[in-house]
Design an enzyme around this catalytic site. Sequence first.
Site, PDB file in Angstrom:
ATOM      1  N   LYS A  93      22.907  -2.652  24.964  1.00 31.02           N
ATOM      2  CA  LYS A  93      22.108  -3.060  23.799  1.00 31.02           C
ATOM      3  C   LYS A  93      21.239  -1.939  23.235  1.00 31.02           C
ATOM      4  O   LYS A  93      20.966  -1.888  22.050  1.00 31.02           O
ATOM      5  CB  LYS A  93      21.242  -4.271  24.160  1.00 31.02           C
ATOM      6  CG  LYS A  93      22.096  -5.524  24.334  1.00 31.02           C
ATOM      7  CD  LYS A  93      21.366  -6.753  23.862  1.00 31.02           C
ATOM      8  CE  LYS A  93      22.300  -7.945  23.818  1.00 31.02           C
ATOM      9  NZ  LYS A  93      22.772  -8.344  25.179  1.00 31.02           N
ATOM     10  N   GLU A 115      15.438 -10.951  17.286  1.00 29.38           N
ATOM     11  CA  GLU A 115      15.606 -12.176  18.062  1.00 29.38           C
ATOM     12  C   GLU A 115      16.005 -11.791  19.477  1.00 29.38           C
ATOM     13  O   GLU A 115      16.562 -10.709  19.685  1.00 29.38           O
ATOM     14  CB  GLU A 115      16.701 -13.054  17.436  1.00 29.38           C
ATOM     15  CG  GLU A 115      18.152 -12.711  17.833  1.00 29.38           C
ATOM     16  CD  GLU A 115      18.641 -11.340  17.356  1.00 29.38           C
ATOM     17  OE1 GLU A 115      18.024 -10.755  16.450  1.00 29.38           O
ATOM     18  OE2 GLU A 115      19.660 -10.858  17.906  1.00 29.38           O
ATOM     19  N   SER A 382      29.225  -4.002  30.741  1.00 29.35           N
ATOM     20  CA  SER A 382      28.203  -3.930  29.686  1.00 29.35           C
ATOM     21  C   SER A 382      26.780  -3.791  30.198  1.00 29.35           C
ATOM     22  O   SER A 382      25.916  -3.285  29.489  1.00 29.35           O
ATOM     23  CB  SER A 382      28.320  -5.148  28.772  1.00 29.35           C
ATOM     24  OG  SER A 382      28.279  -6.342  29.520  1.00 29.35           O
TER      25      SER A 382
HETATM   26  C1  LIG Z   1      23.652  -9.354  25.478  1.00 25.42           C
HETATM   27  C2  LIG Z   1      24.650  -8.950  26.470  1.00 25.42           C
HETATM   28  C3  LIG Z   1      26.023  -9.257  26.320  1.00 25.42           C
HETATM   29  C4  LIG Z   1      26.561 -10.124  25.233  1.00 25.42           C
HETATM   30  O1  LIG Z   1      26.384  -9.642  23.945  1.00 25.42           O
HETATM   31  P1  LIG Z   1      27.539  -8.947  23.111  1.00 25.42           P
HETATM   32  O2  LIG Z   1      26.923  -8.752  21.769  1.00 25.42           O
HETATM   33  O3  LIG Z   1      28.694  -9.888  23.083  1.00 25.42           O
HETATM   34  O4  LIG Z   1      27.875  -7.676  23.777  1.00 25.42           O
HETATM   35  C5  LIG Z   1      26.916  -8.768  27.261  1.00 25.42           C
HETATM   36  N1  LIG Z   1      26.500  -8.034  28.311  1.00 25.42           N
HETATM   37  C6  LIG Z   1      25.202  -7.728  28.504  1.00 25.42           C
HETATM   38  C7  LIG Z   1      24.822  -6.922  29.682  1.00 25.42           C
HETATM   39  C8  LIG Z   1      24.231  -8.174  27.593  1.00 25.42           C
HETATM   40  O5  LIG Z   1      22.945  -7.866  27.791  1.00 25.42           O
END
Ligand SMILES: *Cc1c(COP(=O)(O)O)cnc(C)c1O
Length: 398
Positions: A93, A115, A382
Amino acid sequence: MNLSLLNTAKKGYFGQFGGQFVPETLMPALSELEIVFENMLKDQDFQLELKDLYQNYIGRPTPLYYAKRLSQHFGKAKILLKREDLNHTGAHKINNAVGQALLAKKLGKKNIIAETGAGQHGVATATACALLDLNCTIYMGAKDIERQKPNVFRMKMLGAKVHSVTNGEQTLKEATSESIRAWVSNVENTHYILGTASGPHPYPLIVREFQSIIGSEAREQCLKTYNQLPNYILACIGGGSNAIGIFHAFKEDKSVKLIGLEAGGEGVNTVKHAATLTMGSPGILHGTKSYLLQDNFGRIKEAHSISAGMDYPGVGPEHSYLKDIGRAEYFSVTDAEALEGFKLLARTEGILAALESSHAIGYLSKFMPETSTDDIIILNLSGRGDKDIPILSQHFDF
Ligand SMILES: *Cc1c(COP(=O)(O)O)cnc(C)c1O
């Protein structure tokens, strides 16, 4: 397939999806944002500043790590992990938050709103605002404030104000609506940092641009080390930003299969899931047309997932389009499967993944038998799992 079509025949649209379904008062701000964004793409100084922050602040490039023991566990394709969990603040993010905060500086806007659901985007935004000297207000549902106390505290330590949203379900959907309302009232001096590849045009393009570093790095790293493109890309989908970030560089590589994994919750045959693309239908939410979870009257349904970052009844318009044209495939992974994925990665590789990312890992047990030993999979890890310890502790017995 003519892939240039992916970039919209009609501006702001991906096929039938996307658009700008916002109050009239926001149209000038969206047009201004679009112009500044387009200039930014060509602005050498901006690009250098962004590159410097990516490298020296966020810690990019993130490794493309060959997860040998995880791969051996299945005895099939080679699994490479794109380690977005190693970024500053622990997830992808921050790529978008830093990029948009820099954009706000170019817009001459000192006030930032955003948000947040679980608080991950709130923390990333508060971080970028502290770094770039911007005033930060985060809109968060009262229920999430209660559930995600450590992140609320983090945002406050970073100097952000956290505004509690008390209507409706008091979670991400309401926090997003409230951010849009707050933006309408303060649009002159405020930039809204949207956290995922959704919302009205040009947000899906902006977020994709700042997240596409994930895929460009991964593509280059894979070619350099393995002399070939991967066969598959796997990523979890909440609103779709980490997935579009890694997909984008591979969209024109027709041999590369793109696979998105969304939250199947307690099962897609129950009411408790967030499987927007696999179970939803087209509609409009938060300024954009995309697949949504809604009833026959168009009322938005409550979403459910064990991971707060996947718990959203909408999804980005580009994913809706990629699904319809068949360029990407989307499947759902249940809470239980995600937990199994989490445990497997912890025990084979010593990595505690975010519960969101654990959905992609949880899909492997179904998916790996289809692969061959010559195949390469890149899985976008992610984020890291420390934030999920309170939930995880309810599911582990030692
Ligand atoms: C917020 C988040 C997501 C989901 O959001 P996307 O916009 O679909 O990437 C996925 N993995 C992590 C670690 C997050 O913090």
